[in-house]
Write a protein that holds these residues in place. Structure first.
Motif, mmCIF file in Angstrom:
data_model
loop_
_atom_site.group_PDB
_atom_site.id
_atom_site.type_symbol
_atom_site.label_atom_id
_atom_site.label_comp_id
_atom_site.label_asym_id
_atom_site.label_seq_id
_atom_site.Cartn_x
_atom_site.Cartn_y
_atom_site.Cartn_z
ATOM 1 N N ALA A 1 1.997 -2.830 -4.921
ATOM 2 C CA ALA A 1 3.411 -2.460 -4.823
ATOM 3 C C ALA A 1 3.774 -1.415 -5.873
ATOM 4 C CB ALA A 1 4.293 -3.698 -4.981
ATOM 5 N N LEU A 2 3.263 -1.598 -7.079
ATOM 6 C CA LEU A 2 3.529 -0.614 -8.134
ATOM 7 C C LEU A 2 2.886 0.728 -7.817
ATOM 8 C CD1 LEU A 2 3.074 -2.889 -11.277
ATOM 9 C CD2 LEU A 2 5.222 -2.046 -10.297
ATOM 10 N N LEU A 3 1.669 0.698 -7.262
ATOM 11 C CA LEU A 3 1.008 1.938 -6.871
ATOM 12 C C LEU A 3 1.769 2.649 -5.756
ATOM 13 C CD1 LEU A 3 -2.746 0.870 -6.947
ATOM 14 C CD2 LEU A 3 -1.611 2.475 -8.485
ATOM 15 N N GLN A 4 2.344 1.854 -4.838
ATOM 16 C CA GLN A 4 3.088 2.460 -3.733
ATOM 17 C C GLN A 4 4.312 3.207 -4.251
ATOM 18 O OE1 GLN A 4 3.938 -0.237 -0.564
ATOM 19 N NE2 GLN A 4 4.565 1.383 0.828
ATOM 20 N N VAL A 5 4.927 2.678 -5.289
ATOM 21 C CA VAL A 5 6.064 3.371 -5.905
ATOM 22 C C VAL A 5 5.625 4.733 -6.429
ATOM 23 C CG1 VAL A 5 7.657 3.300 -7.877
ATOM 24 C CG2 VAL A 5 7.330 1.274 -6.471
ATOM 25 N N MET A 6 4.356 4.808 -6.879
ATOM 26 C CA MET A 6 3.822 6.068 -7.402
ATOM 27 C C MET A 6 3.221 6.941 -6.306
ATOM 28 S SD MET A 6 2.197 4.882 -11.057
ATOM 29 C CE MET A 6 1.015 3.755 -10.372
ATOM 30 N N GLY A 7 3.312 6.497 -5.040
ATOM 31 C CA GLY A 7 2.833 7.307 -3.928
ATOM 32 C C GLY A 7 1.422 6.999 -3.473
ATOM 33 N N ILE A 8 0.818 5.933 -3.994
ATOM 34 C CA ILE A 8 -0.540 5.542 -3.600
ATOM 35 C C ILE A 8 -0.442 4.272 -2.761
ATOM 36 C CG2 ILE A 8 -2.811 4.820 -4.431
ATOM 37 C CD1 ILE A 8 -2.089 6.320 -7.069
ATOM 38 N N THR A 9 -1.016 4.305 -1.559
ATOM 39 C CA THR A 9 -0.924 3.161 -0.653
ATOM 40 C C THR A 9 -2.281 2.471 -0.517
ATOM 41 O OG1 THR A 9 0.812 4.285 0.603
ATOM 42 C CG2 THR A 9 -0.302 2.440 1.677
ATOM 43 N N LEU A 10 -2.280 1.139 -0.680
ATOM 44 C CA LEU A 10 -3.467 0.321 -0.456
ATOM 45 C C LEU A 10 -3.210 -0.544 0.772
ATOM 46 C CD1 LEU A 10 -4.343 -1.028 -4.032
ATOM 47 C CD2 LEU A 10 -5.378 0.875 -2.833
ATOM 48 N N GLY A 11 -4.082 -0.457 1.742
ATOM 49 C CA GLY A 11 -3.951 -1.273 2.934
ATOM 50 C C GLY A 11 -4.325 -2.729 2.669
ATOM 51 N N ALA A 12 -4.013 -3.600 3.615
ATOM 52 C CA ALA A 12 -4.301 -5.027 3.471
ATOM 53 C C ALA A 12 -5.805 -5.283 3.332
ATOM 54 C CB ALA A 12 -3.737 -5.795 4.655
#
Length: 70
Positions: A23-34
């Motif tokens: 979630a923190l990475l997504q805020v920075m624009g990096i997405t991790l899939g399930a």
């Protein structure tokens, strides 16, 4: 629960930590899939188990007193 295990041996704990990190990475624009999150949890549990083994060996080698059987 019949058996107890250390927190670092729990896939649920690692999964939760990785979900927070994702979630923190997504805020920075990096997405991790399930799938990536599940793979990271498996790797984390394996590495934590290996680290626990290494710490146990180190502790035995560095101990100031010996051990003996009955």
């Amino acid at each position: 629960m019949d058996g107890m295990k250390a927190w670092y041996q729990s896939k649920t704990v690692w999964g939760g930590l990785i979900a927070v990190a994702a979630a923190l990475l997504q805020v920075m624009g990096i997405t991790l899939g399930a799938d990536m999150q599940a793979d990271l949890a498996d790797i984390a549990v394996t590495l934590a188990g290996a680290a626990g083994g290494l710490f146990a060996i180190y502790g035995r080698v560095a101990a100031l007193s010996g051990i003996r059987g009955k």
